[in-house]
Design a protein around this motif. Structure first.
Motif, PDB file in Angstrom:
ATOM      1  N   ARG A 342     -22.136  26.563  14.206  1.00 36.96           N
ATOM      2  CA  ARG A 342     -21.206  27.557  13.646  1.00 36.96           C
ATOM      3  C   ARG A 342     -19.797  27.344  14.200  1.00 36.96           C
ATOM      4  O   ARG A 342     -18.810  27.511  13.488  1.00 36.96           O
ATOM      5  CB  ARG A 342     -21.687  28.971  13.970  1.00 36.96           C
ATOM      6  CG  ARG A 342     -22.974  29.380  13.257  1.00 36.96           C
ATOM      7  CD  ARG A 342     -23.278  30.853  13.493  1.00 36.96           C
ATOM      8  NE  ARG A 342     -24.518  31.248  12.828  1.00 36.96           N
ATOM      9  CZ  ARG A 342     -25.707  31.241  13.399  1.00 36.96           C
ATOM     10  NH1 ARG A 342     -25.826  30.862  14.680  1.00 36.96           N
ATOM     11  NH2 ARG A 342     -26.789  31.612  12.737  1.00 36.96           N
ATOM     12  N   MET A 343     -19.712  26.985  15.480  1.00 35.15           N
ATOM     13  CA  MET A 343     -18.411  26.728  16.083  1.00 35.15           C
ATOM     14  C   MET A 343     -17.700  25.589  15.357  1.00 35.15           C
ATOM     15  O   MET A 343     -16.499  25.666  15.055  1.00 35.15           O
ATOM     16  CB  MET A 343     -18.575  26.389  17.565  1.00 35.15           C
ATOM     17  CG  MET A 343     -17.291  26.326  18.365  1.00 35.15           C
ATOM     18  SD  MET A 343     -17.636  25.839  20.076  1.00 35.15           S
ATOM     19  CE  MET A 343     -16.223  26.553  20.917  1.00 35.15           C
ATOM     20  N   LEU A 344     -18.424  24.533  15.082  1.00 34.21           N
ATOM     21  CA  LEU A 344     -17.847  23.396  14.364  1.00 34.21           C
ATOM     22  C   LEU A 344     -17.453  23.799  12.952  1.00 34.21           C
ATOM     23  O   LEU A 344     -16.398  23.396  12.443  1.00 34.21           O
ATOM     24  CB  LEU A 344     -18.861  22.251  14.335  1.00 34.21           C
ATOM     25  CG  LEU A 344     -18.346  20.887  13.880  1.00 34.21           C
ATOM     26  CD1 LEU A 344     -17.244  20.392  14.801  1.00 34.21           C
ATOM     27  CD2 LEU A 344     -19.486  19.877  13.826  1.00 34.21           C
ATOM     28  N   GLY A 345     -18.297  24.610  12.297  1.00 34.15           N
ATOM     29  CA  GLY A 345     -17.980  25.068  10.951  1.00 34.15           C
ATOM     30  C   GLY A 345     -16.721  25.907  10.903  1.00 34.15           C
ATOM     31  O   GLY A 345     -15.886  25.770   9.992  1.00 34.15           O
ATOM     32  N   LEU A 346     -16.532  26.782  11.884  1.00 36.73           N
ATOM     33  CA  LEU A 346     -15.323  27.601  11.937  1.00 36.73           C
ATOM     34  C   LEU A 346     -14.084  26.741  12.134  1.00 36.73           C
ATOM     35  O   LEU A 346     -13.027  26.986  11.532  1.00 36.73           O
ATOM     36  CB  LEU A 346     -15.439  28.627  13.062  1.00 36.73           C
ATOM     37  CG  LEU A 346     -16.485  29.737  12.868  1.00 36.73           C
ATOM     38  CD1 LEU A 346     -16.615  30.574  14.133  1.00 36.73           C
ATOM     39  CD2 LEU A 346     -16.129  30.618  11.678  1.00 36.73           C
ATOM     40  N   LEU A 347     -14.192  25.722  12.982  1.00 35.06           N
ATOM     41  CA  LEU A 347     -13.068  24.802  13.188  1.00 35.06           C
ATOM     42  C   LEU A 347     -12.685  24.118  11.880  1.00 35.06           C
ATOM     43  O   LEU A 347     -11.503  24.054  11.513  1.00 35.06           O
ATOM     44  CB  LEU A 347     -13.442  23.764  14.247  1.00 35.06           C
ATOM     45  CG  LEU A 347     -12.433  22.646  14.488  1.00 35.06           C
ATOM     46  CD1 LEU A 347     -11.148  23.187  15.083  1.00 35.06           C
ATOM     47  CD2 LEU A 347     -13.027  21.574  15.408  1.00 35.06           C
ATOM     48  N   LYS A 348     -13.673  23.610  11.160  1.00 35.83           N
ATOM     49  CA  LYS A 348     -13.401  22.919   9.895  1.00 35.83           C
ATOM     50  C   LYS A 348     -12.735  23.845   8.889  1.00 35.83           C
ATOM     51  O   LYS A 348     -11.803  23.455   8.182  1.00 35.83           O
ATOM     52  CB  LYS A 348     -14.698  22.359   9.321  1.00 35.83           C
ATOM     53  CG  LYS A 348     -15.297  21.201  10.105  1.00 35.83           C
ATOM     54  CD  LYS A 348     -16.593  20.730   9.445  1.00 35.83           C
ATOM     55  CE  LYS A 348     -17.216  19.565  10.198  1.00 35.83           C
ATOM     56  NZ  LYS A 348     -18.481  19.116   9.574  1.00 35.83           N
ATOM     57  N   ARG A 349     -13.212  25.075   8.817  1.00 40.57           N
ATOM     58  CA  ARG A 349     -12.662  25.995   7.828  1.00 40.57           C
ATOM     59  C   ARG A 349     -11.237  26.411   8.170  1.00 40.57           C
ATOM     60  O   ARG A 349     -10.455  26.743   7.283  1.00 40.57           O
ATOM     61  CB  ARG A 349     -13.564  27.224   7.702  1.00 40.57           C
ATOM     62  CG  ARG A 349     -14.891  26.912   7.010  1.00 40.57           C
ATOM     63  CD  ARG A 349     -15.820  28.122   6.968  1.00 40.57           C
ATOM     64  NE  ARG A 349     -17.088  27.814   6.334  1.00 40.57           N
ATOM     65  CZ  ARG A 349     -18.140  27.283   6.958  1.00 40.57           C
ATOM     66  NH1 ARG A 349     -18.048  27.019   8.255  1.00 40.57           N
ATOM     67  NH2 ARG A 349     -19.249  27.026   6.317  1.00 40.57           N
ATOM     68  N   MET A 350     -10.899  26.382   9.441  1.00 41.22           N
ATOM     69  CA  MET A 350      -9.552  26.783   9.829  1.00 41.22           C
ATOM     70  C   MET A 350      -8.515  25.698   9.570  1.00 41.22           C
ATOM     71  O   MET A 350      -7.409  25.986   9.097  1.00 41.22           O
ATOM     72  CB  MET A 350      -9.536  27.167  11.313  1.00 41.22           C
ATOM     73  CG  MET A 350      -8.166  27.600  11.815  1.00 41.22           C
ATOM     74  SD  MET A 350      -8.198  28.063  13.557  1.00 41.22           S
ATOM     75  CE  MET A 350      -6.449  28.348  13.850  1.00 41.22           C
ATOM     76  N   VAL A 351      -8.840  24.445   9.890  1.00 42.51           N
ATOM     77  CA  VAL A 351      -7.822  23.383   9.845  1.00 42.51           C
ATOM     78  C   VAL A 351      -8.119  22.313   8.801  1.00 42.51           C
ATOM     79  O   VAL A 351      -7.327  21.378   8.654  1.00 42.51           O
ATOM     80  CB  VAL A 351      -7.674  22.716  11.234  1.00 42.51           C
ATOM     81  CG1 VAL A 351      -7.256  23.732  12.279  1.00 42.51           C
ATOM     82  CG2 VAL A 351      -8.974  22.023  11.658  1.00 42.51           C
ATOM     83  N   GLY A 352      -9.227  22.449   8.084  1.00 41.44           N
ATOM     84  CA  GLY A 352      -9.631  21.388   7.168  1.00 41.44           C
ATOM     85  C   GLY A 352      -8.573  21.053   6.131  1.00 41.44           C
ATOM     86  O   GLY A 352      -8.242  19.885   5.915  1.00 41.44           O
ATOM     87  N   LYS A 353      -8.019  22.061   5.466  1.00 35.17           N
ATOM     88  CA  LYS A 353      -7.020  21.809   4.426  1.00 35.17           C
ATOM     89  C   LYS A 353      -5.766  21.175   4.998  1.00 35.17           C
ATOM     90  O   LYS A 353      -5.113  20.356   4.337  1.00 35.17           O
ATOM     91  CB  LYS A 353      -6.668  23.119   3.716  1.00 35.17           C
ATOM     92  CG  LYS A 353      -7.756  23.642   2.793  1.00 35.17           C
ATOM     93  CD  LYS A 353      -8.014  22.662   1.649  1.00 35.17           C
ATOM     94  CE  LYS A 353      -9.082  23.194   0.719  1.00 35.17           C
ATOM     95  NZ  LYS A 353      -9.413  22.213  -0.350  1.00 35.17           N
ATOM     96  N   LEU A 354      -5.428  21.558   6.221  1.00 28.06           N
ATOM     97  CA  LEU A 354      -4.248  20.988   6.865  1.00 28.06           C
ATOM     98  C   LEU A 354      -4.358  19.473   6.950  1.00 28.06           C
ATOM     99  O   LEU A 354      -3.402  18.739   6.684  1.00 28.06           O
ATOM    100  CB  LEU A 354      -4.097  21.582   8.266  1.00 28.06           C
ATOM    101  CG  LEU A 354      -2.927  21.096   9.118  1.00 28.06           C
ATOM    102  CD1 LEU A 354      -1.615  21.527   8.502  1.00 28.06           C
ATOM    103  CD2 LEU A 354      -3.048  21.640  10.541  1.00 28.06           C
ATOM    104  N   ALA A 355      -5.549  18.970   7.309  1.00 27.26           N
ATOM    105  CA  ALA A 355      -5.750  17.530   7.454  1.00 27.26           C
ATOM    106  C   ALA A 355      -5.984  16.856   6.109  1.00 27.26           C
ATOM    107  O   ALA A 355      -5.472  15.763   5.838  1.00 27.26           O
ATOM    108  CB  ALA A 355      -6.935  17.265   8.377  1.00 27.26           C
ATOM    109  N   GLU A 356      -6.748  17.498   5.234  1.00 30.55           N
ATOM    110  CA  GLU A 356      -7.100  16.883   3.953  1.00 30.55           C
ATOM    111  C   GLU A 356      -5.886  16.701   3.042  1.00 30.55           C
ATOM    112  O   GLU A 356      -5.890  15.839   2.163  1.00 30.55           O
ATOM    113  CB  GLU A 356      -8.149  17.743   3.253  1.00 30.55           C
ATOM    114  CG  GLU A 356      -9.501  17.747   3.967  1.00 30.55           C
ATOM    115  CD  GLU A 356     -10.416  18.844   3.469  1.00 30.55           C
ATOM    116  OE1 GLU A 356     -10.022  19.533   2.480  1.00 30.55           O
ATOM    117  OE2 GLU A 356     -11.488  19.034   4.045  1.00 30.55           O
ATOM    118  N   ASN A 357      -4.843  17.483   3.254  1.00 26.06           N
ATOM    119  CA  ASN A 357      -3.653  17.381   2.413  1.00 26.06           C
ATOM    120  C   ASN A 357      -2.707  16.268   2.849  1.00 26.06           C
ATOM    121  O   ASN A 357      -1.662  16.076   2.230  1.00 26.06           O
ATOM    122  CB  ASN A 357      -2.894  18.715   2.428  1.00 26.06           C
ATOM    123  CG  ASN A 357      -3.624  19.804   1.664  1.00 26.06           C
ATOM    124  OD1 ASN A 357      -4.422  19.513   0.774  1.00 26.06           O
ATOM    125  ND2 ASN A 357      -3.362  21.049   1.996  1.00 26.06           N
TER     126      ASN A 357
END
Length: 456
Positions: A342-357
């Protein structure tokens, strides 16, 4: 094997994160593991890869040496986590990896104070543009607007003066510090150029003793458009101080990051949950500002040029440019093992778009414990109980090291809540567990995976 090493691959890695995110602890554990590498306790590359001929190097000119020995000693003998980063420092080391046939590694690790991240929005902006950015942030966010009421009152007055605006803005910055709001800019109000951090005090005393600029003679504050138009002399004065501050404080900090090849970005999920939704929003904004000015990633042509430079140029002439970012959720040992995914999932959801863009940027996500300082009771299944040596008492005051105690930690949500309050989630601090023997590094989780990713 070393006879075949015909070149050196220089890897410059910046470590960033808001203050108290654990940068210094991560670097201390990382260096300890590299210097005393154990293939079973710190896995790099294909299993069985060894690190040999480890040699510390002098830091680059203008950089303080990262005090690895002092920080490790503090963890072991003084019963405390290392002091926060007060100035930029560098740790440089040369070593061989058994899976790198023709090249040895020159690793340069950059430890930079998290307070400076709040100034990232200055780099590509003029004083007027920065003022508009700060004014919009203050006016459009209720917690910031409440903290900054003295400033808003001062700039709305009929008689706007330099002294009144600076004094009111400093009082507002003090309110932000006391409210645990991280967007304190100029950041020297929180951490001055001598490395002295603001200490707990009243807002009035902080406003009197801290500096909003390079020094008391060079203080400035953002000015809204109407004040800039009606007081051109104040605009010229503050703009000049702003540019000098940017050249002295902001440019060196962000230039150091831009020169790196990889970044380790620490996002303290436990702190964000414990501090409430406002801290989450503030962190996302600061990271957006940071990535906007760093402009990481590369085009296909730049990628080809980078690979050619590795082959044909000496390591000290190879260009920088961030091509890899490891987003790391630290302090994994403060959550129950059932919540690690869950910790990893929360990290991805917070910054994922920042990196993917960002085009041409390789990125990955990690949950990590640089120093494992808790353990799980065998009979605590379903109770979310951990065992460790408490760092603070129930009132939040630091207490001396004592016996291990059981304590309960909050369950992590599957998704970030739409809203949550400070204190709704709790993850008590504990004293570090680091072996006294200097050549025996602390237990870690996923720190080796983080290093393996950023060592391109």
């Amino acid at each position: 094997m070393s006879a075949f090493r015909v070149k050196t691959t220089e890897c410059r890695v910046g470590v960033v994160g808001l203050y108290n995110a654990g940068k210094t602890v991560l670097l201390t554990s990382l260096v300890n593991h590299l210097e005393n590498h154990d293939v079973d306790r710190f896995v790099l590359g294909p299993r069985g890869t060894t690190v040999r001929k480890f040699e510390p190097q002098r830091p680059d000119r203008g950089w303080a040496a990262f005090n690895f020995a002092g920080f490790r000693d503090a963890l072991v003998h003084k019963g405390r986590w290392p002091e926060k980063t007060r100035d930029r420092s560098q740790y440089s080391c040369l070593f061989e990896r058994s899976d790198w046939t023709f090249s040895d590694a020159l690793l340069k690790l950059y430890d930079l104070p998290g307070e400076r991240l709040a100034d990232a929005a200055m780099l590509t902006r003029s004083f007027a543009a920065w003022s508009d950015h700060m004014f919009a942030t203050i006016c459009n966010d209720t917690p910031y607007r409440k903290c900054c009421e003295p400033y808003l009152t001062a700039v709305a007055a009929k008689d706007v003066t330099e002294a009144a605006v600076v004094a009111a803005y400093k009082l507002s910055l003090a309110n932000l510090i006391l409210a645990y709001k991280p967007l304190v800019s100029p950041s020297t109000f929180l951490l001055d150029t001598a490395g002295s951090a603001a200490k707990p005090d009243s807002a009035e005393n902080l406003a009197k003793t801290r500096v909003s600029g390079l020094d008391f003679a060079s203080e400035f504050a953002p000015l809204p458009a109407a004040v800039r138009a009606s007081h051109p002399e104040l605009l010229v004065l503050f703009a000049d101080r702003f540019e000098r501050y940017k050249d002295a404080v902001v440019v060196p900090f962000l230039h150091a990051l831009r020169s790196c090849h990889s970044l380790i970005v620490l996002v303290d999920v436990t702190m964000l949950l414990a501090a409430g939704v406002g801290m989450y929003d503030d962190n996302r904004q600061i990271l957006r500002d940071l990535f906007h000015v760093l402009d990481p990633g590369e085009s296909g042509l730049e990628r080809v040029g980078r690979h050619l430079a590795k082959v044909f140029l000496p390591h000290d002439l190879r260009p920088g440019g961030i091509t890899r970012v490891a987003f790391v959720a630290p302090k994994l040992d403060l959550v129950h093992p059932d919540d690690r995914d869950r910790m990893l999932g929360l990290l991805k959801r917070m910054v994922g778009k920042l990196a993917e863009n960002i085009d041409g940027l390789k990125h990955a996500y990690f949950n990590c414990a640089a120093v494992v300082s808790t353990r799980v009771l065998p009979d605590s299944e379903g109770k979310r109980l951990l065992v460790g040596v408490p760092y603070r008492d129930a009132t939040g005051r630091r207490i001396p090291p004592g016996p291990e105690q059981r304590f309960k930690v909050s369950a992590l949500p599957d998704e970030w809540p739409a809203d949550w309050s400070p204190g709704q989630f709790t993850f008590p601090e504990v004293y570090p567990t680091v072996p006294t023997r200097k050549d025996f590094p602390p237990e870690q989780v996923n720190l080796d995976a983080v290093l393996d990713f950023v060592l391109d």
